[in-house]
Scaffold this active site. Structure first.
Site, PDB file in Angstrom:
ATOM      1  N   SER A  39      73.662  38.958  82.866  1.00  0.00           N
ATOM      2  CA  SER A  39      72.987  39.315  84.124  1.00  0.00           C
ATOM      3  C   SER A  39      73.691  38.780  85.358  1.00  0.00           C
ATOM      4  O   SER A  39      73.467  39.276  86.465  1.00  0.00           O
ATOM      5  CB  SER A  39      71.544  38.795  84.107  1.00  0.00           C
ATOM      6  OG  SER A  39      71.510  37.404  83.849  1.00  0.00           O
ATOM      7  N   ASP A 325      66.206  33.365  91.646  1.00  0.00           N
ATOM      8  CA  ASP A 325      65.023  33.379  90.786  1.00  0.00           C
ATOM      9  C   ASP A 325      65.155  32.238  89.769  1.00  0.00           C
ATOM     10  O   ASP A 325      65.947  31.328  89.969  1.00  0.00           O
ATOM     11  CB  ASP A 325      64.836  34.746  90.114  1.00  0.00           C
ATOM     12  CG  ASP A 325      66.001  35.129  89.207  1.00  0.00           C
ATOM     13  OD1 ASP A 325      66.796  34.235  88.825  1.00  0.00           O
ATOM     14  OD2 ASP A 325      66.132  36.323  88.858  1.00  0.00           O
ATOM     15  N   HIS A 328      68.948  32.855  88.175  1.00  0.00           N
ATOM     16  CA  HIS A 328      70.134  33.402  88.824  1.00  0.00           C
ATOM     17  C   HIS A 328      70.400  32.841  90.217  1.00  0.00           C
ATOM     18  O   HIS A 328      69.456  32.518  90.944  1.00  0.00           O
ATOM     19  CB  HIS A 328      70.009  34.931  88.908  1.00  0.00           C
ATOM     20  CG  HIS A 328      69.757  35.573  87.589  1.00  0.00           C
ATOM     21  ND1 HIS A 328      68.490  35.939  87.171  1.00  0.00           N
ATOM     22  CD2 HIS A 328      70.598  35.870  86.577  1.00  0.00           C
ATOM     23  CE1 HIS A 328      68.567  36.454  85.955  1.00  0.00           C
ATOM     24  NE2 HIS A 328      69.835  36.425  85.570  1.00  0.00           N
TER      25      HIS A 328
END
Length: 360
Positions: A39, A325, A328
């Protein structure tokens, strides 16, 4: 305009020209970027999957051009965006967004990264494009390039291109979150050894398929992400997770060094993102950050109970937060880390930095 202002304007123009020329030179040296990973590098592949691991909704993308969520797990741009900008290239598009088109153009680079992916196929199984599957997709791209360019030209193109890989964080997070009984039968040293054994085969397959310039981003200090901090009473970093990251990063660097000694034409750069990011976490004010523990977007203590969703709270000063978040980095953090990887020096990036790798 007086002479002083004229001189300042001329100097500013000269700087712009030099920067543009440098980017143009790098773009000529590196024709494309092929991105694989998780991600931290996903630019929209998971948008095309039936998965819970998505970021194609607000408040993600709030600072991206147009203010729209794109599938990046960020408030704005992420590492592949800044990497491409520094190389004078456009961001490589997500593979699943273009692969179904009969006119898909792979010569300008492709991004295969998928949120949730790990070195092991079992990591977030059925929720992402596994690393092995990403390499399988890349093999199709390589075959397409051979068909369209011819074998010799395709090999030359891929040898000049940059292969950016960021993988391993999700495996480590999964291990740390596993039960004590599971860890008893699979000690950390054994777990990391298994990761490296799998990674060895995966990097060898990429080499066999033409990858010659490899940029490997080690895992960050995952123990300091808000989600793992929130598990401890004192909200401190998980030493277990950070230890696993350090062991994995060192072993991956050793693996690449050995491969480069034995594989003709292989050149590489390793970015120790764990050490680089820890500087911001341990001394945030020195790097322009106001908050290095809590997430900017989320819910619950430290915004770390629930991820960034349309109903989550988000901070106003997003450039002041290290984390977007619960897992990340913010756009600001990604930009700074990329700058270090691009022009930094050992021990943070070695044996060469990205600029030097691009010129080799």
């Amino acid at each position: 305009m007086d002479a002083g202002n004229n001189a300042i304007a001329a100097a500013s123009f000269a700087i712009v020209v030099l920067v543009a020329a440098a980017a143009s030179s790098l773009a000529a040296a590196v024709p494309a970027v092929y991105v694989l990973g998780d991600s931290l590098a996903d630019v929209g592949n998971n948008n095309h999957l039936l998965t819970l691991l998505k970021a194609d909704f607000p408040h993600n993308g709030i600072d991206y051009p147009g203010g729209k969520a794109t599938g990046r797990f960020s408030n704005g741009k992420n590492f592949p965006d800044f990497l491409a900008e520094n190389l004078g290239l456009a961001t490589s598009p997500p593979y699943l967004a273009i692969s179904s088109s009969s006119s898909a153009n792979y010569v300008n680079g492709v991004n295969f990264a998928s949120g949730g992916a790990g070195v092991f196929n079992s990591t977030n199984k059925d929720q992402c494009i596994s690393f092995d599957k990403q390499i399988e997709y890349y093999s199709k791209v390589q075959a397409s390039l051979v068909q369209s360019l011819g074998e010799a030209q395709a090999a030359s193109h891929l040898a000049k291109s940059l292969f950016a890989i960021t993988i391993g964080s999700n495996d480590i997070i999964g291990y740390v979150r596993s039960s004590a009984a599971a860890k008893a039968t699979n000690p950390m040293e054994q777990f990391v050894d298994a990761l490296i054994q799998s990674l060895t085969g995966q990097l060898q397959r990429l080499y066999d398929l033409g990858a010659r310039r490899v940029l490997f981003l080690g895992t960050g200090p995952v123990g300091c992400c808000p989600s793992l901090r929130e598990l401890s009473a004192d909200r401190g970093c998980s030493g277990e997770a950070n230890d696993a990251s350090a062991r994995y990063n060192a072993a991956a660097a050793s693996l690449l060094r050995g491969m480069a000694e034995r594989r003709a034409g292989l050149r590489y750069a390793v970015f120790d993102s764990s050490a680089a990011l820890l500087r911001y976490i341990e001394r945030p004010a020195a790097y322009g950050f106001a908050e290095a523990r809590a997430a900017c977007c989320g819910l619950g203590d430290m915004n770390a109970k629930i991820g960034c969703t349309p109903v989550s709270f988000y901070c106003a000063n997003r450039t002041g937060y290290v984390f977007w978040d619960f897992y990340h980095p913010t756009e600001a953090t990604a930009r700074m880390l990329t700058a270090v990887a691009f022009d930094g020096s050992p021990p943070l990036v070695f044996p060469v930095n990205i600029r030097q790798l691009a010129a080799m």
